[in-house]
Design a protein around this motif. Structure first.
Motif, short mmCIF file in Angstrom:
data_model
loop_
_atom_site.label_atom_id
_atom_site.label_comp_id
_atom_site.label_asym_id
_atom_site.label_seq_id
_atom_site.Cartn_x
_atom_site.Cartn_y
_atom_site.Cartn_z
N THR A 264 0.86 -1.18 0.00
CA THR A 264 0.00 0.00 0.00
C THR A 264 0.90 1.23 0.00
O THR A 264 2.12 1.12 0.00
CB THR A 264 -0.92 0.02 1.22
N THR A 265 0.28 2.40 0.03
CA THR A 265 1.05 3.65 0.12
C THR A 265 0.63 4.42 1.35
O THR A 265 -0.49 4.25 1.87
CB THR A 265 0.82 4.52 -1.13
N GLU B 181 1.35 -5.97 5.86
CA GLU B 181 1.27 -4.87 4.91
C GLU B 181 2.65 -4.23 4.77
O GLU B 181 3.40 -4.08 5.75
CB GLU B 181 0.27 -3.82 5.39
N ALA C 195 3.80 -0.77 3.66
CA ALA C 195 3.32 0.58 3.34
C ALA C 195 4.48 1.41 2.79
O ALA C 195 5.46 1.67 3.49
CB ALA C 195 2.74 1.24 4.58
#
Length: 427
Positions: free
Chosen positions: A181-182, A379, A381
């Protein structure tokens, strides 16, 4: 002295000149050997003074060699004339005189004329055009200094263009299993449910006994968690000339530096200790499941760890990471009659253990197996992807004609549910 066949013409001046020339050449060769391929005058101990003085001595020695060579050439002219005159006195010519003349030329140290020798040979004179064959002749020519690769014409070789890279662990074996993800923040902040007390139960109607009609109380509590964004970086010093003179150098460096970053990221996602500036890898997440190998086989211990993840983490492992050296013992397991348990050698991947995909990587600690539900509870990120920059402002690089090529990235690694992950230890 000068040799011609079995006759000797005494010529002391020629002998002395030749000896002096040989001595000067030997001295110069010794000095250049001391200097080495880089011609470092500091390594020359046979000459005194600084580099300038030593170079001047070399120049003088070279001039002496030129003068000596002229003297030898002058004496050779006289020696040849003397030998010719003495040979003619004895009538040593044969046939038309060409053979005797050629032998005198050769033995007097004159130039070797291979074309002339061949034209005067029987092989050339008796050749008949169109016959497809002809007589053979041997040319009696002695070459004093053989023209070969060390002292002759060296062949010109071109590189193929291939660059064989150092054998090293490939990247993106681990990061590929983390959902990406960002983020625009300096840390990924989330809430974790740390209290879950479920007292739900059946109750009677309100007109029944109070103890049976009261709703049982449950409890919930949340705790804020966060994983800071960390930076992974490296840089490489390169000269201006490398990028200017070799077109492929820039592309090579621009590809290799990002690879180093991704390779380090793979390692951090599994073994990073979480202490700044490190990421927190799966092995160091607090509260994950653990299973000691003990007397179990690796497949048995992995199954027990996966069962804990299912029982307490209520998750299903999506991948397991194991060192190639440890997976080897599993892959080669056989039955008593020699049948491979985990598939015939001709079977192609991907490999699984208890239905869990297996990833072989040296990024994991060699004494552990790491597994978990990465698909749902992890995740990666990305605050910023890999960035490559070039500058000559580092230290004294500007005045020394060097460039600093740097690459970095910023990201955070999150394991949302620790009990959804586990390790098998003691391999």
């Amino acid at each position: 002295m000068y040799n011609d066949s079995d006759r000797i013409v005494e010529f002391p001046a020629l002998k002395q000149a030749q000896e002096k020339l040989d001595e000067r050449r030997k001295n110069l060769a010794g000095i250049l050997t001391e200097a080495g391929p880089e011609y470092d005058m500091a390594q020359v101990k046979s000459l005194s003074g600084d580099s300038t003085a030593k170079v001047e001595e070399i120049r003088k020695l070279n001039d002496e060699i030129v003068d000596c060579k002229k003297k030898v050439d002058e004496y050779l002219v006289v020696a040849r004339a003397a030998a010719e005159a003495k040979a003619n006195e004895g009538g040593s010519e044969g046939g038309d005189g060409t053979k005797g003349e050629r032998e005198r030329e050769h033995k007097a140290g004159g130039p070797l004329n291979l074309g002339k020798a061949f034209a005067e040979s029987l092989a050339f004179k008796n050749y008949q055009r169109g016959s497809g064959m002809g007589p053979q002749a041997t040319l009696d020519i002695s070459v004093k200094t053989l023209m070969e690769t060390p002292v002759g014409w060296d062949s010109e070789d071109l590189r193929t263009g291939r660059v064989e890279l150092m054998a090293t662990r490939p990247s993106v074996h681990v990061a590929a299993y983390f959902p990406s993800t960002t983020t625009t923040m300096s840390a990924v902040v989330y809430m974790e449910e740390t209290t879950y007390t479920n007292n739900a139960a059946e109750v009677a109607e309100a007109n029944q006994a109070a103890s049976q009609g009261t709703y049982p109380e449950s409890a919930l509590a949340l705790t804020e968690r966060q994983e800071p964004v960390r930076k992974i970086a490296t840089f490489l010093p390169v000269t201006d000339e490398q990028f200017e003179d070799e077109p492929r150098a820039q592309g090579y460096v621009n590809n290799r530096l990002p690879f180093m970053i991704r390779q380090r990221l793979d390692s951090q996602l599994l073994v990073g200790n979480g202490t700044a500036p490190n990421l927190r890898g799966t092995e160091n997440v607090s509260g994950i499941q653990t299973q000691a190998l003990g007397a179990d086989s690796i497949p048995d211990a992995v199954y027990k760890c996966a069962r804990k993840i299912r029982d307490n983490g209520f998750a299903e492992p999506s991948v397991m990471f194991i060192a190639p050296s440890k997976w080897e013992s599993v892959r080669l397991l056989k039955t008593a009659d020699g049948q491979y348990i985990w598939g015939h050698p001709s079977m192609v991947g991907p490999f699984t253990l208890w239905g869990i995909p297996v990833v072989e990587t040296t990024a994991v600690t060699s004494t552990k197996v790491v597994l978990g539900d990465y698909a749902n509870f992890s995740e990666l990120a990305m605050r910023r992807g890999i960035d490559v920059q070039v500058s000559n402002s580092h230290a004294d690089y500007f005045v020394n004609g060097k460039l600093a090529i740097r690459a970095d990235m910023r990201c955070a690694a999150i394991h949302y549910r620790p009990k959804a992950f586990g390790t098998v230890t003691g391999l």
